[in-house]
Design an enzyme around this catalytic site. Structure first.
Site, PDB file in Angstrom:
ATOM      1  N   LYS A  63       0.966  -1.188  -0.130  1.00  0.00           N
ATOM      2  CA  LYS A  63      -0.018   0.095   0.062  1.00  0.00           C
ATOM      3  C   LYS A  63       0.967   1.225   0.232  1.00  0.00           C
ATOM      4  O   LYS A  63       1.979   1.262   0.586  1.00  0.00           O
ATOM      5  CB  LYS A  63      -0.843   0.025   1.214  1.00  0.00           C
ATOM      6  CG  LYS A  63      -1.946   0.865   1.278  1.00  0.00           C
ATOM      7  CD  LYS A  63      -3.140   0.080   0.318  1.00  0.00           C
ATOM      8  CE  LYS A  63      -4.247   1.044   0.191  1.00  0.00           C
ATOM      9  NZ  LYS A  63      -5.638   0.560  -0.329  1.00  0.00           N
ATOM     10  N   GLY A  92     -22.630   5.771   3.170  1.00  0.00           N
ATOM     11  CA  GLY A  92     -21.666   6.338   2.014  1.00  0.00           C
ATOM     12  C   GLY A  92     -21.972   6.031   0.898  1.00  0.00           C
ATOM     13  O   GLY A  92     -22.256   4.763   0.353  1.00  0.00           O
ATOM     14  N   GLY A  99     -20.680   7.099  -2.159  1.00  0.00           N
ATOM     15  CA  GLY A  99     -19.390   7.169  -3.164  1.00  0.00           C
ATOM     16  C   GLY A  99     -19.510   6.508  -4.447  1.00  0.00           C
ATOM     17  O   GLY A  99     -20.277   6.176  -4.807  1.00  0.00           O
TER      18      GLY A  99
HETATM   19  P1  NAI Z   1     -15.720   7.516  -2.001  1.00  0.00           P
HETATM   20  O1  NAI Z   1     -14.793   8.460  -1.640  1.00  0.00           O
HETATM   21  O2  NAI Z   1     -16.088   7.719  -3.439  1.00  0.00           O
HETATM   22  O3  NAI Z   1     -17.039   7.440  -1.358  1.00  0.00           O
HETATM   23  C1  NAI Z   1     -16.880   7.547   0.063  1.00  0.00           C
HETATM   24  C2  NAI Z   1     -18.394   8.136   0.378  1.00  0.00           C
HETATM   25  O4  NAI Z   1     -18.748   8.317   1.869  1.00  0.00           O
HETATM   26  C3  NAI Z   1     -18.480   9.740   0.100  1.00  0.00           C
HETATM   27  O5  NAI Z   1     -19.577  10.026  -0.658  1.00  0.00           O
HETATM   28  C4  NAI Z   1     -18.415  10.344   1.364  1.00  0.00           C
HETATM   29  O6  NAI Z   1     -18.939  11.692   1.380  1.00  0.00           O
HETATM   30  C5  NAI Z   1     -19.068   9.402   2.348  1.00  0.00           C
HETATM   31  N1  NAI Z   1     -18.941   9.643   3.853  1.00  0.00           N
HETATM   32  C6  NAI Z   1     -17.451   9.797   4.345  1.00  0.00           C
HETATM   33  N2  NAI Z   1     -17.757   9.744   5.814  1.00  0.00           N
HETATM   34  C7  NAI Z   1     -19.082   9.276   5.949  1.00  0.00           C
HETATM   35  C8  NAI Z   1     -19.671   9.189   7.106  1.00  0.00           C
HETATM   36  N3  NAI Z   1     -19.347   9.460   8.218  1.00  0.00           N
HETATM   37  N4  NAI Z   1     -21.170   8.751   6.834  1.00  0.00           N
HETATM   38  C9  NAI Z   1     -21.562   8.550   5.718  1.00  0.00           C
HETATM   39  N5  NAI Z   1     -21.013   8.700   4.670  1.00  0.00           N
HETATM   40  C10 NAI Z   1     -19.616   9.330   4.655  1.00  0.00           C
HETATM   41  O7  NAI Z   1     -15.032   6.098  -1.582  1.00  0.00           O
HETATM   42  P2  NAI Z   1     -15.247   4.691  -2.280  1.00  0.00           P
HETATM   43  O8  NAI Z   1     -14.344   4.810  -3.596  1.00  0.00           O
HETATM   44  O9  NAI Z   1     -16.681   4.737  -2.766  1.00  0.00           O
HETATM   45  O10 NAI Z   1     -14.846   3.688  -1.189  1.00  0.00           O
HETATM   46  C11 NAI Z   1     -15.704   3.641  -0.313  1.00  0.00           C
HETATM   47  C12 NAI Z   1     -15.004   2.466   0.721  1.00  0.00           C
HETATM   48  O11 NAI Z   1     -14.530   1.419   0.143  1.00  0.00           O
HETATM   49  C13 NAI Z   1     -13.438   3.224   1.242  1.00  0.00           C
HETATM   50  O12 NAI Z   1     -13.496   2.591   2.482  1.00  0.00           O
HETATM   51  C14 NAI Z   1     -12.579   2.142   0.378  1.00  0.00           C
HETATM   52  O13 NAI Z   1     -11.259   2.276   1.061  1.00  0.00           O
HETATM   53  C15 NAI Z   1     -13.497   1.012   0.123  1.00  0.00           C
HETATM   54  N6  NAI Z   1     -12.841   0.403  -0.976  1.00  0.00           N
HETATM   55  C16 NAI Z   1     -12.872   0.928  -2.155  1.00  0.00           C
HETATM   56  C17 NAI Z   1     -12.919   0.049  -3.539  1.00  0.00           C
HETATM   57  C18 NAI Z   1     -13.098   0.849  -4.734  1.00  0.00           C
HETATM   58  O14 NAI Z   1     -12.990   0.103  -5.801  1.00  0.00           O
HETATM   59  N7  NAI Z   1     -13.387   2.046  -4.969  1.00  0.00           N
HETATM   60  C19 NAI Z   1     -12.473  -1.134  -3.382  1.00  0.00           C
HETATM   61  C20 NAI Z   1     -11.972  -1.788  -1.920  1.00  0.00           C
HETATM   62  C21 NAI Z   1     -12.449  -0.690  -0.872  1.00  0.00           C
END
Ligand code: NAI
Length: 356
Positions: free
Chosen positions: A80, A180, A182
């Site tokens: 990482k 979340g 995202g």
């Molecule tokens: P992202 O950054 O696009 O989405 C995260 C979302 O969570 C954002 O919309 C943000 O506003 C929201 N958020 C942050 N704090 C919050 C809270 N306290 N309560 C509710 N919502 C909150 O990230 P992404 O790519 O969707 O990833 C989400 C999770 O999955 C992360 O932990 C990431 O490490 C994990 N992950 C992502 C992968 C990927 O392919 N993108 C692969 C494996 C794990």
């Protein structure tokens, strides 16, 4: 503090620190293991309060990548990269060029891709300095944004969980609380809605919530109550630590499964969930879709069918974990850790701290 006494040091093969004062680069790359292949894992670009926090993240997340890649049966080890977001003004291109050059110094023992705070455009910049970057939008084997595939993997994992725990053959009318919205969370909602699930959603970004309410007929919930919804599934898709001492007693779902890494604030919480009859889908197993997609690119030829087969494999691995946990009376996260350690280290316990 010496690195060797660090609570999260786990016999990592290498921990590399890089600085370019002029550009503002401060990065840690942790290579946990290359036993199954070159270490692979995304780069996190984040505002860390201290370099100690950045190191902790790199150590923990690289170990989790070893476990994740092993459980997805990929020919990859775990690593990482963590880039500390500079406090003042900085040039993103210069920063990621400098970072790419540092990755290149590791001669392929670490392959990067996107994680929180990174985009395919950043990957393109890194790739201009090193071949050891994936998750690109263009190129012969480009795999693009891994998030939709991560969401697909989580969706499939939830199908297995629902069958095991609720004895239901589909997600129709199953109630799911998604924390979340995202890249992954929103795509997951799309799949769940299409499958007939009912949704409860929360995000710190109000626009995302409005979008999900309109598109998926979801119920909006405040961010500090989403874990406590009276639903079948709680799906953490924001940041780590969603299951902790204060949320645990309030969780009413009988299944927890989502995309976030490090969902359990501490491993003992897995046992607490087990004793409360809550089925926990180990995070690094259910969220492996993205790295599977990236592994397809790393292999040199992106084949959709290969990705699909691996996602099906993720489902059988989860099924095995659930059955073993039930038969052995052991928490699912502990079973997953044991299986991963076995796949990485076999009977050789000379690496790492305590692979028992
Ligand atoms: P992202 O950054 O696009 O989405 C995260 C979302 O969570 C954002 O919309 C943000 O506003 C929201 N958020 C942050 N704090 C919050 C809270 N306290 N309560 C509710 N919502 C909150 O990230 P992404 O790519 O969707 O990833 C989400 C999770 O999955 C992360 O932990 C990431 O490490 C994990 N992950 C992502 C992968 C990927 O392919 N993108 C692969 C494996 C794990």
């Amino acid at each position: 503090m010496s690195i060797f006494e660090h609570a999260d040091f786990d016999g990592h093969e290498g921990v590399h620190f890089f600085e370019d004062k002029q550009i503002g680069l401060k990065a840690v790359i942790a290579v946990h293991s290359t036993r199954r292949g070159p270490s692979a894992g995304g780069t996190r670009f984040w505002s860390y309060a201290s370099s100690a926090d950045a190191l902790t993240d790199a150590l923990r997340l690289s170990k989790a990548m070893s476990y994740k890649n092993a459980m997805a049966d990929l020919p990859l080890g775990g690593g990482k990269g963590v880039v500390m977001k500079p406090g003042g003004n900085f040039d993103r291109t210069d920063l990621f060029k400098a970072y790419g050059a540092r990755i290149n110094l590791l001669s392929g023992s670490y392959i990067t891709a996107e994680d929180v705070g990174m985009t395919p455009d950043d990957m393109k910049i890194i790739r201009s300095e090193t071949p050891y970057a994936a998750g690109l939008d263009e190129g012969p084997a480009a795999s693009g944004d891994p998030s939709p595939v991560t969401a697909d993997g989580v969706f499939r994992g939830l199908q297995v969980a629902v069958s095991h725990k609720l004895n239901r053959s589909s997600l129709k009318d199953v109630k799911v609380a998604v924390q979340g919205l995202g890249h992954v969370g929103y795509n997951l909602c799309k799949l769940l809605h299409a499958a007939g699930a009912q949704l409860w959603v929360a995000d710190i970004n109000a626009d995302r919530v409005t979008q999900a309410v309109n598109a998926f007929n979801a119920n909006a919930v405040s961010t500090d109550r989403i874990h406590a919804c009276a639903v079948d599934i709680f799906s953490p898709c924001a940041l780590g630590g969603a299951i902790n001492a204060s949320t645990l007693p309030e969780i009413k779902a009988s299944i927890i499964g989502g995309a976030a890494n490090n969902q359990l604030k501490s491993p003992e919480l897995g046992e607490a969930l087990q004793s409360r009859g809550i089925l926990y889908c180990p995070d690094y197993v259910i969220n492996a879709g993205g790295i599977i997609n990236i592994a397809a690119e790393v292999s040199g030829t992106y084949e959709k069918d290969w990705v699909k087969t691996k996602l099906t494999g993720l489902q059988s691995t989860l099924k095995t974990i659930f059955e073993r946990a039930q038969n052995e009376g052991v928490a699912t996260n502990i079973i997953a850790d044991k299986m991963a350690q076995d796949r990485i280290f076999g009977s050789d316990l000379s690496f790492g701290e305590n692979h028992t």
